[in-house]
Enzyme design. Structure first.
Site, PDB file in Angstrom:
ATOM      1  N   TYR A   1      -8.868   5.891   9.042  1.00  0.00           N
ATOM      2  CA  TYR A   1      -9.870   5.980   7.981  1.00  0.00           C
ATOM      3  C   TYR A   1     -11.276   6.269   8.504  1.00  0.00           C
ATOM      4  O   TYR A   1     -12.201   6.470   7.714  1.00  0.00           O
ATOM      5  CB  TYR A   1      -9.834   4.702   7.133  1.00  0.00           C
ATOM      6  CG  TYR A   1      -8.503   4.571   6.431  1.00  0.00           C
ATOM      7  CD1 TYR A   1      -8.129   5.473   5.447  1.00  0.00           C
ATOM      8  CD2 TYR A   1      -7.576   3.592   6.796  1.00  0.00           C
ATOM      9  CE1 TYR A   1      -6.892   5.401   4.825  1.00  0.00           C
ATOM     10  CE2 TYR A   1      -6.337   3.499   6.182  1.00  0.00           C
ATOM     11  CZ  TYR A   1      -6.001   4.420   5.201  1.00  0.00           C
ATOM     12  OH  TYR A   1      -4.774   4.356   4.599  1.00  0.00           O
TER      13      TYR A   1
ATOM     14  N   CYS B   1     -10.712   4.389  -4.024  1.00  0.00           N
ATOM     15  CA  CYS B   1      -9.684   4.345  -2.981  1.00  0.00           C
ATOM     16  C   CYS B   1     -10.084   5.224  -1.808  1.00  0.00           C
ATOM     17  O   CYS B   1      -9.889   4.859  -0.639  1.00  0.00           O
ATOM     18  CB  CYS B   1      -8.335   4.788  -3.553  1.00  0.00           C
ATOM     19  SG  CYS B   1      -6.985   4.737  -2.350  1.00  0.00           S
TER      20      CYS B   1
ATOM     21  N   GLU C   1      -9.665  -2.593  -5.978  1.00  0.00           N
ATOM     22  CA  GLU C   1      -9.639  -2.501  -4.515  1.00  0.00           C
ATOM     23  C   GLU C   1      -9.885  -3.876  -3.896  1.00  0.00           C
ATOM     24  O   GLU C   1      -9.208  -4.270  -2.938  1.00  0.00           O
ATOM     25  CB  GLU C   1     -10.697  -1.499  -4.026  1.00  0.00           C
ATOM     26  CG  GLU C   1     -10.353  -0.046  -4.249  1.00  0.00           C
ATOM     27  CD  GLU C   1      -9.160   0.408  -3.423  1.00  0.00           C
ATOM     28  OE1 GLU C   1      -8.972  -0.108  -2.304  1.00  0.00           O
ATOM     29  OE2 GLU C   1      -8.419   1.295  -3.893  1.00  0.00           O
TER      30      GLU C   1
ATOM     31  N   ASP D   1       0.822  -1.206   0.000  1.00  0.00           N
ATOM     32  CA  ASP D   1       0.000   0.000   0.000  1.00  0.00           C
ATOM     33  C   ASP D   1       0.857   1.257   0.000  1.00  0.00           C
ATOM     34  O   ASP D   1       0.472   2.281  -0.578  1.00  0.00           O
ATOM     35  CB  ASP D   1      -0.938  -0.003   1.210  1.00  0.00           C
ATOM     36  CG  ASP D   1      -2.139   0.911   1.010  1.00  0.00           C
ATOM     37  OD1 ASP D   1      -2.690   0.937  -0.112  1.00  0.00           O
ATOM     38  OD2 ASP D   1      -2.539   1.599   1.963  1.00  0.00           O
TER      39      ASP D   1
ATOM     40  N   TYR E   1     -12.417   3.066   1.509  1.00  0.00           N
ATOM     41  CA  TYR E   1     -11.707   3.145   2.790  1.00  0.00           C
ATOM     42  C   TYR E   1     -12.515   3.938   3.816  1.00  0.00           C
ATOM     43  O   TYR E   1     -12.523   3.612   5.011  1.00  0.00           O
ATOM     44  CB  TYR E   1     -10.325   3.771   2.596  1.00  0.00           C
ATOM     45  CG  TYR E   1      -9.253   2.765   2.260  1.00  0.00           C
ATOM     46  CD1 TYR E   1      -8.285   2.411   3.193  1.00  0.00           C
ATOM     47  CD2 TYR E   1      -9.201   2.152   1.007  1.00  0.00           C
ATOM     48  CE1 TYR E   1      -7.300   1.488   2.895  1.00  0.00           C
ATOM     49  CE2 TYR E   1      -8.228   1.220   0.692  1.00  0.00           C
ATOM     50  CZ  TYR E   1      -7.275   0.897   1.642  1.00  0.00           C
ATOM     51  OH  TYR E   1      -6.301  -0.039   1.347  1.00  0.00           O
TER      52      TYR E   1
END
Length: 229
Positions: A164, A136, A206, A45, A140
């Site tokens: 997040y 993204c 994802e 990541d 999240y």
């Protein structure tokens, strides 16, 4: 009347729910995810985010309005300062060595996902780039909201969830949703279709990213001397 982002979110619902339900995500919530898998994820990541920030910068340069250029440039800076700094902290906590960082190779999925974003950035409009990046942000954010009350015993998982589920991250996501809806209002039907397709492709990537970390995906044949930055 539904907004453009509500419509594409609805169209991607099956793949979206699969992201939220993936064993990797649920393993973080329960604290049952092996730390080896999280360590692998953090490295992959960090690679992804270093390129995501570059895509944000490309989007900034593609905007016709200076205010949007400024916002996207701020997003690129935010990715570096907040998310990448968090990953650097994780890397320290997880005992990643300099040698590992120097010899790091992205897994096939991480490489493919970033390549997808660069392809859109190279030939697409600002709306297409935002649409490709949006999953993204948005997935999240929803995971952060979903896991907000989870209490895994592993501190590093608690910290990941908190990042997040924060107000700061919520503001970033809502800003991107509003921007894409505004762009879509003035876009042709052809461009709206392209934006939707890029969005759905990224939703699939994802999901593949979680699966990549869940299975510790690697290349079939590895050249350990090669490294892609």
């Amino acid at each position: 009347m539904s907004t453009f982002t509500q419509l594409i979110r609805q169209e991607a619902n099956a793949i979206w729910e699969a992201n939220l339900d993936h064993p990797f995500v649920q393993g973080i919530a329960k604290g049952s995810l092996p730390i080896e898998n999280f360590r692998y994820y953090v490295l992959q990541d960090s690679y992804y985010l270093s390129h995501f920030a570059r895509i944000q910068a490309i989007a900034a340069s593609r905007a016709e309005e200076l205010s949007i250029t400024a916002k996207m440039a701020a997003h690129a800076q935010g990715t570096f300062q907040a998310e990448l700094s968090l990953h650097e902290k994780f890397i320290g906590q997880l005992g990643v060595t300099r040698e590992e960082l120097h010899s790091f190779q992205p897994a096939p999925t991480a490489y493919a996902y970033t390549s997808h974003l660069y392809r859109v950035a190279a030939s697409g409009s600002l709306g297409e780039i935002i649409a490709a990046m949006l999953p993204c942000y948005w997935i999240y954010y929803e995971i952060g909201e979903m896991l907000k009350h989870a209490a895994p015993e592993t501190p590093i998982y608690q910290e990941w969830i908190a990042a997040y589920g924060s107000d700061w991250f919520s503001e970033l996501v809502n800003e991107q949703l509003s921007l894409l809806d505004t762009i879509a209002e003035n876009a042709s039907e052809k461009e709206r279709e392209k934006m939707k397709q890029h969005f759905i492709y990224s939703c699939h990537y994802e999901l593949k990213f979680w699966e990549m970390a869940h299975t510790l995906e690697g290349w079939s044949i590895t050249n350990k001397k090669a490294a892609v930055q």
